[in-house]
Scaffold this motif. Structure first.
Motif, mmCIF file in Angstrom:
data_model
loop_
_atom_site.group_PDB
_atom_site.id
_atom_site.type_symbol
_atom_site.label_atom_id
_atom_site.label_comp_id
_atom_site.label_asym_id
_atom_site.label_seq_id
_atom_site.Cartn_x
_atom_site.Cartn_y
_atom_site.Cartn_z
ATOM 1 N N ILE A 73 7.622 1.463 7.199
ATOM 2 C CA ILE A 73 8.613 1.118 6.170
ATOM 3 C C ILE A 73 8.377 -0.270 5.572
ATOM 4 N N PRO A 74 8.193 -1.330 6.365
ATOM 5 C CA PRO A 74 7.920 -2.629 5.733
ATOM 6 C C PRO A 74 6.596 -2.662 4.964
ATOM 7 N N SER A 75 5.596 -1.953 5.454
ATOM 8 C CA SER A 75 4.310 -1.926 4.746
ATOM 9 C C SER A 75 4.454 -1.285 3.376
ATOM 10 N N ILE A 76 5.180 -0.181 3.318
ATOM 11 C CA ILE A 76 5.408 0.488 2.035
ATOM 12 C C ILE A 76 6.245 -0.396 1.118
ATOM 13 N N ALA A 77 7.278 -1.033 1.662
ATOM 14 C CA ALA A 77 8.139 -1.896 0.847
ATOM 15 C C ALA A 77 7.350 -3.071 0.267
ATOM 16 N N TYR A 83 3.020 -4.122 -6.058
ATOM 17 C CA TYR A 83 2.638 -3.285 -7.202
ATOM 18 C C TYR A 83 3.548 -3.536 -8.401
ATOM 19 N N PHE A 84 4.872 -3.475 -8.165
ATOM 20 C CA PHE A 84 5.801 -3.632 -9.290
ATOM 21 C C PHE A 84 5.809 -5.053 -9.844
#
Length: 88
Positions: A73-77, A83-84
């Protein structure tokens, strides 16, 4: 690029510490529940073997695997945030 590598390394260390703490905490909670269950049931057999068998079942459980979400979860966040920030 070196800053990204440093951030990934430090992040991995921090997440590993958090994972270990959660894992130990979850296992101790499960152990205390098994001990309370054995005490309440009047103790069929040996208490240590009952707790040991319950913890072996816990080791293969879904809850144990869900704790690995500490890494995911933190890696994806962070990946989405980067990215954004840069491309959106």
């Amino acid at each position: 690029m070196a800053a990204l590598a440093r951030m990934v390394f430090i992040g991995f260390i921090v997440l590993t510490i958090i994972y270990m703490c959660l894992s130990f905490y979850s296992r101790s909670v499960r152990r205390s529940k098994l001990e309370a269950e054995w005490d309440q049931a009047g103790g069929p057999g040996d208490r240590d073997s009952f707790v040991r068998a319950g913890l072996q079942d816990y080791d293969g459980s879904l809850r144990r695997k869900l704790i690995l979400g500490v890494y995911v979860i933190p890696s994806i966040a962070i990946g989405l945030l980067i990215y954004f920030t840069n491309f959106a």
